[in-house]
Design a protein around this motif. Sequence first.
Motif, PDB file in Angstrom:
ATOM      1  N   VAL A 269       0.834  -1.202   0.000  1.00  0.00           N
ATOM      2  CA  VAL A 269       0.000   0.000   0.000  1.00  0.00           C
ATOM      3  C   VAL A 269       0.868   1.250   0.000  1.00  0.00           C
ATOM      4  O   VAL A 269       0.613   2.216  -0.726  1.00  0.00           O
ATOM      5  N   ALA A 270       1.932   1.237   0.813  1.00  0.00           N
ATOM      6  CA  ALA A 270       2.755   2.440   0.968  1.00  0.00           C
ATOM      7  C   ALA A 270       3.638   2.705  -0.232  1.00  0.00           C
ATOM      8  O   ALA A 270       3.821   3.861  -0.645  1.00  0.00           O
ATOM      9  N   PHE A 271       4.227   1.622  -0.831  1.00  0.00           N
ATOM     10  CA  PHE A 271       5.207   1.816  -1.899  1.00  0.00           C
ATOM     11  C   PHE A 271       4.937   0.973  -3.146  1.00  0.00           C
ATOM     12  O   PHE A 271       5.759   0.952  -4.056  1.00  0.00           O
ATOM     13  N   GLY A 272       3.821   0.248  -3.187  1.00  0.00           N
ATOM     14  CA  GLY A 272       3.528  -0.574  -4.351  1.00  0.00           C
ATOM     15  C   GLY A 272       4.392  -1.811  -4.457  1.00  0.00           C
ATOM     16  O   GLY A 272       4.549  -2.371  -5.547  1.00  0.00           O
ATOM     17  N   ARG A 337      10.073  -0.615 -10.434  1.00  0.00           N
ATOM     18  CA  ARG A 337       9.649   0.691  -9.949  1.00  0.00           C
ATOM     19  C   ARG A 337       8.177   0.595  -9.578  1.00  0.00           C
ATOM     20  O   ARG A 337       7.382   0.005 -10.309  1.00  0.00           O
ATOM     21  N   SER A 338       7.815   1.135  -8.432  1.00  0.00           N
ATOM     22  CA  SER A 338       6.417   1.108  -8.010  1.00  0.00           C
ATOM     23  C   SER A 338       6.131   2.330  -7.152  1.00  0.00           C
ATOM     24  O   SER A 338       7.051   3.019  -6.697  1.00  0.00           O
ATOM     25  N   GLN A 339       4.844   2.573  -6.944  1.00  0.00           N
ATOM     26  CA  GLN A 339       4.436   3.748  -6.174  1.00  0.00           C
ATOM     27  C   GLN A 339       3.229   3.403  -5.332  1.00  0.00           C
ATOM     28  O   GLN A 339       2.359   2.637  -5.740  1.00  0.00           O
ATOM     29  N   GLY A 340       3.200   3.975  -4.124  1.00  0.00           N
ATOM     30  CA  GLY A 340       2.074   3.769  -3.225  1.00  0.00           C
ATOM     31  C   GLY A 340       1.657   5.069  -2.571  1.00  0.00           C
ATOM     32  O   GLY A 340       2.016   6.163  -3.022  1.00  0.00           O
ATOM     33  N   LEU A 363       7.686  10.657  -0.148  1.00  0.00           N
ATOM     34  CA  LEU A 363       7.540  11.949  -0.812  1.00  0.00           C
ATOM     35  C   LEU A 363       7.087  13.063   0.131  1.00  0.00           C
ATOM     36  O   LEU A 363       7.643  14.169   0.074  1.00  0.00           O
ATOM     37  N   PRO A 364       6.086  12.825   1.007  1.00  0.00           N
ATOM     38  CA  PRO A 364       5.718  13.945   1.886  1.00  0.00           C
ATOM     39  C   PRO A 364       6.883  14.398   2.765  1.00  0.00           C
ATOM     40  O   PRO A 364       7.110  15.587   2.947  1.00  0.00           O
ATOM     41  N   ALA A 365       7.652  13.435   3.280  1.00  0.00           N
ATOM     42  CA  ALA A 365       8.768  13.775   4.179  1.00  0.00           C
ATOM     43  C   ALA A 365      10.055  14.058   3.433  1.00  0.00           C
ATOM     44  O   ALA A 365      11.033  14.500   4.026  1.00  0.00           O
ATOM     45  N   ARG A 366      10.083  13.791   2.125  1.00  0.00           N
ATOM     46  CA  ARG A 366      11.288  13.996   1.294  1.00  0.00           C
ATOM     47  C   ARG A 366      12.496  13.281   1.901  1.00  0.00           C
ATOM     48  O   ARG A 366      13.594  13.822   1.992  1.00  0.00           O
ATOM     49  N   SER A 367      12.271  12.023   2.321  1.00  0.00           N
ATOM     50  CA  SER A 367      13.343  11.230   2.911  1.00  0.00           C
ATOM     51  C   SER A 367      13.593   9.991   2.071  1.00  0.00           C
ATOM     52  O   SER A 367      12.729   9.562   1.295  1.00  0.00           O
ATOM     53  N   LEU A 368      14.781   9.415   2.221  1.00  0.00           N
ATOM     54  CA  LEU A 368      15.180   8.233   1.451  1.00  0.00           C
ATOM     55  C   LEU A 368      15.705   7.165   2.391  1.00  0.00           C
ATOM     56  O   LEU A 368      16.523   7.454   3.281  1.00  0.00           O
ATOM     57  N   ARG A 369      15.236   5.922   2.175  1.00  0.00           N
ATOM     58  CA  ARG A 369      15.820   4.768   2.877  1.00  0.00           C
ATOM     59  C   ARG A 369      16.351   3.814   1.833  1.00  0.00           C
ATOM     60  O   ARG A 369      15.616   3.383   0.948  1.00  0.00           O
ATOM     61  N   ARG A 370      17.626   3.500   1.930  1.00  0.00           N
ATOM     62  CA  ARG A 370      18.265   2.606   0.964  1.00  0.00           C
ATOM     63  C   ARG A 370      18.608   1.278   1.647  1.00  0.00           C
ATOM     64  O   ARG A 370      19.256   1.250   2.700  1.00  0.00           O
ATOM     65  N   THR A 371      18.184   0.176   1.027  1.00  0.00           N
ATOM     66  CA  THR A 371      18.465  -1.166   1.534  1.00  0.00           C
ATOM     67  C   THR A 371      19.415  -1.856   0.568  1.00  0.00           C
ATOM     68  O   THR A 371      19.181  -1.847  -0.647  1.00  0.00           O
ATOM     69  N   PHE A 372      20.471  -2.443   1.115  1.00  0.00           N
ATOM     70  CA  PHE A 372      21.509  -3.075   0.296  1.00  0.00           C
ATOM     71  C   PHE A 372      21.416  -4.588   0.414  1.00  0.00           C
ATOM     72  O   PHE A 372      21.214  -5.128   1.506  1.00  0.00           O
ATOM     73  N   ARG A 373      21.556  -5.301  -0.721  1.00  0.00           N
ATOM     74  CA  ARG A 373      21.563  -6.761  -0.724  1.00  0.00           C
ATOM     75  C   ARG A 373      22.751  -7.254  -1.534  1.00  0.00           C
ATOM     76  O   ARG A 373      22.902  -6.866  -2.701  1.00  0.00           O
ATOM     77  N   LEU A 374      23.564  -8.091  -0.929  1.00  0.00           N
ATOM     78  CA  LEU A 374      24.667  -8.731  -1.640  1.00  0.00           C
ATOM     79  C   LEU A 374      24.140  -9.979  -2.325  1.00  0.00           C
ATOM     80  O   LEU A 374      23.313 -10.704  -1.770  1.00  0.00           O
TER      81      LEU A 374
END
Length: 569
Positions: A269-272, A337-340, A363-374
């Motif tokens: 729901v939040a990010f698709g 790519r997805s959007q929620g 988008l409302p908070a203009r923040s980014l969380r990056r998750t890394f996977r090896l």
Amino acid sequence: MGRVEWIRLEGNDVEAVVAMFVNRERPDSVRISTSRGDGGIDILERGAGPAGGDDVHQVKCYCGPLTARQKDEVKKSLVRLTTDPRWAGLAVERWYLVTPWDPTPEAEAWLQELTAGYKFTAVWHGLAYVEQLAAKYPDVVDYYLHGGKTAIENAYQAVAAVFALGGNQQQTLDIPSVTARVQAALPVLDADPHYRYELHFGSGEPPPPADRPRLVMSWLSSRRSGGPWVVVDVIARCAASTDERPITITGRLAANNDSTFAEELRDSVAFGTPFTSPAGAFTGEIDAPGGLGGPLDNAQIMSLPIDDLGANPQLHVQIIDPAGTVLAAADLDRIDRSQGTDGVRLVLQEVHHVFQVEDRYQLPARSLRRTFRLADPANLVGEPPAAVLAALQFLNACRTPNTARASVRHTPPERGTIDRAWILDLPDEWQKKINFLTETIGALTTIQQHTSTPIRVPDLTLVTFEQHQRWILAAHLLNGKEVLTTYPDGQCLVLELGSEVDVPDGGTIGMAVPLSVVIGGATIELGRMEIWLTEATLVRREQRGDRTYHLFTTPNRRYRCLPAPEENA
């Protein structure tokens, strides 16, 4: 089929039929939703222009000479097209006005004068064009204007009844009877203007879903215990088919609040984010073409990534030190790519599958969380070691005080933008994994530099400790380094020496031996190396056929390996 009396039809019906004609003729074209206004575009076909630009189709229901009001509507469509910010990125080459009326010379001159200030070519497709498409696609006319929709659904149900697995088992149908029933219904099914239907049937394990263009749905009926199965593939005739006749699912998903699936649903729901429900978690109904809809009880539902990756999905990222020196670089592809409701989710994958990152932009908070996977080692199988090594070196450089610069691949990197989110500063446990892979893949890269035999990364989960250590030893020797190593506790060193060789206890012994490694089951010869034993103690001699072997021990089980001199290599 007789000519369509366009003038007798309601305006919306005219536009619906004519638009579908255009979509069928140009199957990659898409309808533009009017929920917020179409911005002067009814149908858009990206990249269809002669020079790779875009084609725009404006469909009007005008069936006679244009009135002043209708001319004003055309003018407003052109103005919206060129001023709506949503179309700022379009490169329109051809603009088509499509109406079931052929323009007079005066009307054609008016259109060319109206569009003279624009950078695209204006074309009026009139009645002759529309009638030509009506003759080519009579199924569109029949479906929209002559009640063909009901006949199509009835025809499908007749075909499905032939193969119904739970039907009357007392009725036995031979192959000619089945074939006759299907052949009688297929011409009607083939008149669906939006979809084609392909029926497959057999027995045993049902086939996996087909991978083919425009496949939007596969309907499968089978018994859990095996036996006969029926598959119907629903294939869209054009990109607009799913807009005109969408496949919709309504129902209820059951999930415990604290379960992993509940978290996946919240992410969706939040990010698709795509998800797969547990078996039996969904109850609802599907509305699908061809009579394929119906209730869904105790079902499993899966959402899949969408095909829209956005503009410029191929990226190039450089890691730069504080002095501006490029330390490492990697190429990445945007693969999802997805959007929620909360924001946008992007998934980037290094082109050789070494690592993946998932970005979630709130988008409302203009923040980014990056998750890394090896990558799982299995994903590296078959890749060139040098390419994998470059990606690992990139990860090793993603640390403070460096920074990153991202650009579209094949454009000047120095014109890219700074992306500080790449400074990952990975935790120690991840760094240990990367260091181990870097050492291993680095050894394979060095070995490749000394052989013409192509080397690909093998399945590292199947590599023994001894094989791995041999790669590291070979790489050091090929780089001109001396290696001090040990043999296992409770064992000794076995050297093949001539029977006449006198080996005093406590002496120093050296000999040249072949240097080879095993990679992916293949033995690769790399010349020779020297082995030196200091303070060697002879345990015993063994005669095996015409060969004499000497077994030695050394203090602390150590011995030295050296690159063979050039003349001995």
